[in-house]
Design a protein around this motif. Structure first.
Motif, PDB file in Angstrom:
ATOM      1  N   ALA A  42       0.811  -1.216   0.000  1.00 17.65           N
ATOM      2  CA  ALA A  42       0.000   0.000   0.000  1.00 17.65           C
ATOM      3  C   ALA A  42       0.844   1.265   0.000  1.00 17.65           C
ATOM      4  CB  ALA A  42      -0.943   0.007   1.206  1.00 17.65           C
ATOM      5  N   ASN A  43       2.176   1.134   0.093  1.00 20.48           N
ATOM      6  CA  ASN A  43       3.032   2.321   0.079  1.00 20.48           C
ATOM      7  C   ASN A  43       2.879   3.098  -1.222  1.00 20.48           C
ATOM      8  OD1 ASN A  43       3.988   1.633   2.547  1.00 20.48           O
ATOM      9  ND2 ASN A  43       6.086   1.207   1.903  1.00 20.48           N
ATOM     10  N   GLN A  44       3.005   4.413  -1.091  1.00 22.36           N
ATOM     11  CA  GLN A  44       2.948   5.276  -2.264  1.00 22.36           C
ATOM     12  C   GLN A  44       4.331   5.868  -2.534  1.00 22.36           C
ATOM     13  OE1 GLN A  44       0.492   5.657  -4.340  1.00 22.36           O
ATOM     14  NE2 GLN A  44      -1.037   4.507  -3.168  1.00 22.36           N
ATOM     15  N   LYS A  45       4.604   6.087  -3.814  1.00 23.65           N
ATOM     16  CA  LYS A  45       5.854   6.710  -4.201  1.00 23.65           C
ATOM     17  C   LYS A  45       5.815   8.190  -3.831  1.00 23.65           C
ATOM     18  CE  LYS A  45       8.831   7.511  -8.225  1.00 23.65           C
ATOM     19  NZ  LYS A  45       8.967   7.305  -9.697  1.00 23.65           N
ATOM     20  N   VAL A  46       6.877   8.646  -3.157  1.00 23.27           N
ATOM     21  CA  VAL A  46       6.998  10.046  -2.760  1.00 23.27           C
ATOM     22  C   VAL A  46       8.266  10.604  -3.395  1.00 23.27           C
ATOM     23  CG1 VAL A  46       7.250  11.677  -0.857  1.00 23.27           C
ATOM     24  CG2 VAL A  46       5.771   9.677  -0.590  1.00 23.27           C
ATOM     25  N   THR A  47       8.100  11.627  -4.222  1.00 26.04           N
ATOM     26  CA  THR A  47       9.229  12.260  -4.899  1.00 26.04           C
ATOM     27  C   THR A  47       9.371  13.685  -4.385  1.00 26.04           C
ATOM     28  OG1 THR A  47       8.859  10.940  -6.888  1.00 26.04           O
ATOM     29  CG2 THR A  47      10.235  12.917  -7.109  1.00 26.04           C
ATOM     30  N   ILE A  48      10.547  14.011  -3.880  1.00 22.70           N
ATOM     31  CA  ILE A  48      10.810  15.351  -3.343  1.00 22.70           C
ATOM     32  C   ILE A  48      11.958  15.960  -4.136  1.00 22.70           C
ATOM     33  CG2 ILE A  48      11.524  16.679  -1.320  1.00 22.70           C
ATOM     34  CD1 ILE A  48      10.196  14.519   0.394  1.00 22.70           C
ATOM     35  N   THR A  49      11.722  17.167  -4.640  1.00 21.74           N
ATOM     36  CA  THR A  49      12.729  17.883  -5.416  1.00 21.74           C
ATOM     37  C   THR A  49      13.136  19.144  -4.670  1.00 21.74           C
ATOM     38  OG1 THR A  49      11.771  17.084  -7.500  1.00 21.74           O
ATOM     39  CG2 THR A  49      13.239  18.994  -7.623  1.00 21.74           C
ATOM     40  N   LEU A  50      14.427  19.334  -4.501  1.00 23.11           N
ATOM     41  CA  LEU A  50      14.961  20.530  -3.855  1.00 23.11           C
ATOM     42  C   LEU A  50      15.586  21.451  -4.899  1.00 23.11           C
ATOM     43  CD1 LEU A  50      16.848  19.161  -0.699  1.00 23.11           C
ATOM     44  CD2 LEU A  50      14.498  19.988  -0.839  1.00 23.11           C
ATOM     45  N   LYS A  51      15.315  22.750  -4.765  1.00 25.42           N
ATOM     46  CA  LYS A  51      15.961  23.753  -5.594  1.00 25.42           C
ATOM     47  C   LYS A  51      16.567  24.818  -4.694  1.00 25.42           C
ATOM     48  CE  LYS A  51      12.794  23.233  -9.532  1.00 25.42           C
ATOM     49  NZ  LYS A  51      11.863  23.947 -10.445  1.00 25.42           N
ATOM     50  N   ASP A  52      17.789  25.226  -4.997  1.00 22.16           N
ATOM     51  CA  ASP A  52      18.413  26.267  -4.198  1.00 22.16           C
ATOM     52  C   ASP A  52      17.884  27.637  -4.605  1.00 22.16           C
ATOM     53  OD1 ASP A  52      19.736  27.054  -6.514  1.00 22.16           O
ATOM     54  OD2 ASP A  52      21.686  26.284  -5.895  1.00 22.16           O
TER      55      ASP A  52
ATOM     56  N   ALA B  50      20.162  22.351  -8.163  1.00 26.20           N
ATOM     57  CA  ALA B  50      20.249  21.370  -7.086  1.00 26.20           C
ATOM     58  C   ALA B  50      21.203  21.891  -6.010  1.00 26.20           C
ATOM     59  CB  ALA B  50      20.752  20.040  -7.629  1.00 26.20           C
ATOM     60  N   PRO B  51      20.836  21.785  -4.745  1.00 28.52           N
ATOM     61  CA  PRO B  51      21.716  22.284  -3.675  1.00 28.52           C
ATOM     62  C   PRO B  51      22.992  21.466  -3.580  1.00 28.52           C
ATOM     63  CG  PRO B  51      19.838  21.118  -2.753  1.00 28.52           C
ATOM     64  CD  PRO B  51      19.579  21.226  -4.216  1.00 28.52           C
ATOM     65  N   GLU B  52      24.030  22.099  -2.999  1.00 28.57           N
ATOM     66  CA  GLU B  52      25.323  21.432  -2.865  1.00 28.57           C
ATOM     67  C   GLU B  52      25.363  20.521  -1.647  1.00 28.57           C
ATOM     68  OE1 GLU B  52      28.305  24.427  -2.897  1.00 28.57           O
ATOM     69  OE2 GLU B  52      27.862  25.113  -4.930  1.00 28.57           O
ATOM     70  N   TYR B  53      24.573  20.825  -0.640  1.00 27.47           N
ATOM     71  CA  TYR B  53      24.499  19.932   0.522  1.00 27.47           C
ATOM     72  C   TYR B  53      23.053  19.890   1.000  1.00 27.47           C
ATOM     73  CZ  TYR B  53      24.443  24.213   3.342  1.00 27.47           C
ATOM     74  OH  TYR B  53      24.121  25.434   3.868  1.00 27.47           O
ATOM     75  N   THR B  54      22.683  18.771   1.598  1.00 20.62           N
ATOM     76  CA  THR B  54      21.319  18.594   2.096  1.00 20.62           C
ATOM     77  C   THR B  54      21.338  17.833   3.410  1.00 20.62           C
ATOM     78  OG1 THR B  54      20.969  16.467   0.982  1.00 20.62           O
ATOM     79  CG2 THR B  54      20.420  18.468  -0.257  1.00 20.62           C
TER      80      THR B  54
END
Length: 643
Positions: free
Chosen positions: A143-153, A158-162
């Protein structure tokens, strides 16, 4: 007094040499294993930055050489203090640099204070995922759903560290997220509501952007696609009346009340901080605190500093551009004294507003020479200021005076204060003699002083600590006495009239010629052990001394001098009263002693000293008894000097 008292085994100096104490569950490490015990809670990171865990749950950072503007964040997803230097974050996350050497708590549990030199066998043996020990992860479910998270600086890249993790509300499940070169992370989650802890940014040498926030999302019956856009983050700034003020440190702390999610960043003055639109799924909301330190330009004729805290008890303020006029601040003329010689020094203050749910104190040390004066402007009460001042640059010889766990408040308007003051005596750190379920915890303060708002200790001491009952020696320790918390094994039912003796010596050096030899003997009634995770303060007190005209460790030799003595219980909740006090002085480093007539009023006494010609130092000795029958003999060679 009884209190919950947890320490980790390996950070405690075992004075009896029998078995190790374990007061912390290894599966849930105590995040502050030594500071509350008064122990030596300092680690030098591989970068040369020094991290010290403070009493009450905070952390202080002294940047290494050439790293005054370094930035740090505390890695999420763990109760340990893992301090990640931002310029090393990518290498640590990738495993190119060993993340275990940045886990300050784990290193201290193993008695390691130099992270670069710690043997691999003494490093944390857990599997690491990025900066921190691997999280529990998610349960497999169809029942799990796919979760996509995108980070923008801030610039859409794309950020250099997270340092990003999700946390399930109402549960203990969490997971640290790994992002690819495009700033994208994918995971699978069961239905529920989750908070995201977000720290990410860019780094260039020792400057960059720091973006942080807390976000909430819900997983239902469809995949989730979430973009966190750093361009929507609001800059956090502070403006003061002094237009030439230079930012030295910045920090932003946020905590989702009612959950286990919080973000904490700490940087030098060249980083820019931004806060995202923030919301937590926890019903209690979010607490916020922005702290910053600004100083006058180097070499200013009239040095000053600002120590400021801007809280938000009910969420992140709408406007994060803070401005405060001097007339609303405490303006404290501050004398940073030396202890007898010109020396390097520093201070590290953290302001904690009350009732906002944030108890995390963090600060970066500001360095300067002593003796010296400056005007320090503080955010006034009810903000409480915690931290320390130090004299000396060497880890092996520096002297530190730290504020108490309760902190210090300042009223708005003018005031005065002095730091690093003599005379010096020997005493006990707060709760420095505690009866625990497996023994007696002991932490002497080898360099105590009169200021009731601080506790002092010095490094470079060696000597012995002995516990006896009558003629029977219960335990003995010989070695370094640098404020390390320790203890003696005792059976839970053991009790009686015990004697505790501390004897420590320190060579006169370029930090101070004072307090070269201190001893103290306490006779007290030791109770049986309290509960398994409790501790009880024993009736062991000490005497502190103040003397007129002492500046930078010295007084005028040719003038009569009034001195004041005060008998103090190691904890104010232990209500003992002084019944007898004897005071003696020596002008030949303890070869001979003269009793001095005193006038006593309760727990305090005064006397007048007429120093003999040619005297260079004043050594002091006290013999005291309180109304519990506890006895004290206390002696300090070179309490202060004469010129």
């Amino acid at each position: 007094m009884r209190k919950r008292y947890l320490v980790a085994a390996a950070t405690v100096v075992m004075l009896s040499g029998v078995t190790a104490w374990v007061y912390a569950d290894p599966a849930a490490p105590d995040p502050n294993p030594t500071a509350d015990a008064g122990g030596d809670a300092t680690v030098v990171l591989p970068t040369g930055d020094t991290v010290t865990l403070l009493p009450g749950g905070g952390v202080a950072v002294r940047p290494g050489d050439g790293r005054a503007d370094a930035g740090f964040f505390r890695a999420g997803g763990t109760t340990d203090f893992i301090m990640v230097p931002m310029d090393q974050a990518a290498d640590i996350a990738s495993g190119e640099r060993d993340p275990r050497r940045y886990n300050v708590s784990a290193l201290l549990r193993e008695g390691q204070h130099d992270a670069a030199k710690a043997p691999k066998s003494r490093l944390d043996d857990r599997e690491y995922d990025g900066y921190a020990p691997a999280s529990p992860g998610t349960r497999d479910s169809a029942a799990n759903q796919k979760v996509t998270i995108t980070l923008k600086d801030r610039h859409g890249k794309a950020p250099e560290y997270t340092d990003v993790l999700w946390s399930a509300l109402g549960g203990e499940a969490f997971e640290k997220l790994t992002f690819d070169e495009n700033g994208v992370s994918t995971t699978e989650l069961p239905a529920g509501t989750y908070d995201l802890q977000l720290i990410f940014g860019t780094q260039s040498d020792q400057s960059g952007d720091v973006i942080e926030g807390i976000s909430t999302f819900t997983v239902a019956d469809e995949p989730v696609d979430l973009t966190i856009d750093g361009a929507k983050a609001q800059p956090v700034t502070a403006e003061v009346d002094a237009k030439d003020a230079e930012p030295q440190t910045r920090k932003v702390d946020m905590y989702a009340k009612g959950s286990n999610v919080g973000v904490y960043t700490l940087t030098g003055g060249k980083h820019d901080h931004y806060v995202l639109p923030t919301k937590s799924g926890a019903s209690e909301g979010v607490s916020f605190n922005f702290g910053t330190s600004l100083t006058s330009p180097k070499g200013a004729d009239e040095p000053y500093s600002y120590q400021l805290a801007f809280p938000g008890a009910d969420g992140v303020p709408e406007d994060l551009s803070f401005e405060v006029p001097d007339e609303q601040l405490a303006e404290v003329a501050t004398d940073f004294q030396s202890l007898g010689t010109e020396s390097a020094a520093g201070y590290c203050f953290a302001g904690i507003p009350p009732d906002i749910g944030i108890g995390f104190q963090n600060c970066i040390e500001t360095s300067f020479p002593v003796p010296g004066d400056q005007t320090v402007r503080y955010t006034p009460e009810p903000v409480k200021w915690h931290g320390y001042t130090r004299v000396g640059a060497s880890e092996s010889t520096m002297v530190t005076f730290g504020t108490t766990v309760e902190g210090t408040t300042y009223p708005a308007g003018p005031g005065e204060q002095s730091f690093n003051t003599a005379p010096l005596t020997i005493g006990l750190m707060e709760n420095g003699a505690m009866r625990m379920s497996q023994g007696l915890g002991v932490t002497p303060a080898m360099m105590n002083h009169f200021d009731s708002d601080s506790l002092g200790y010095g490094r470079g001491y060696s000597g012995s600590i002995t516990l006896s009952e009558g003629d029977t020696q219960l335990g003995h320790y010989e070695g370094v006495l640098d404020n390390s918390g320790g203890g003696f094994d005792l059976e839970p039912d053991a009790s009686g009239r015990f004697t505790l003796t501390v004897d420590g010596k320190r060579e006169a050096d370029d930090v101070t010629p004072l307090n070269t030899h201190s001893t103290a003997t306490w006779e007290f009634d030791c109770p049986k052990a309290p509960g398994d995770d409790e501790a009880e303060t024993v009736a062991a007190s000490y005497v502190v001394l103040a003397a007129d005209g002492v500046t930078d460790g010295y007084a005028q030799a040719g003038e009569k001098q009034k001195v004041t003595m005060e008998y103090r219980p190691q904890n104010a909740d232990v209500d003992t009263k002084l019944t007898d006090l004897k005071f003696e002085v020596s002008y030949d480093d303890g070869d001979s002693w003269d009793e001095v007539k005193i006038e006593r009023d309760g727990d305090s006494a005064t006397a007048e000293l007429d120093h003999p010609s040619g005297a260079k130092f004043v050594s002091v000795r006290f013999t005291a008894t309180d109304d519990t029958g506890s006895e004290l003999s206390q002696q300090t060679i070179r309490s202060y000097g004469l010129k």
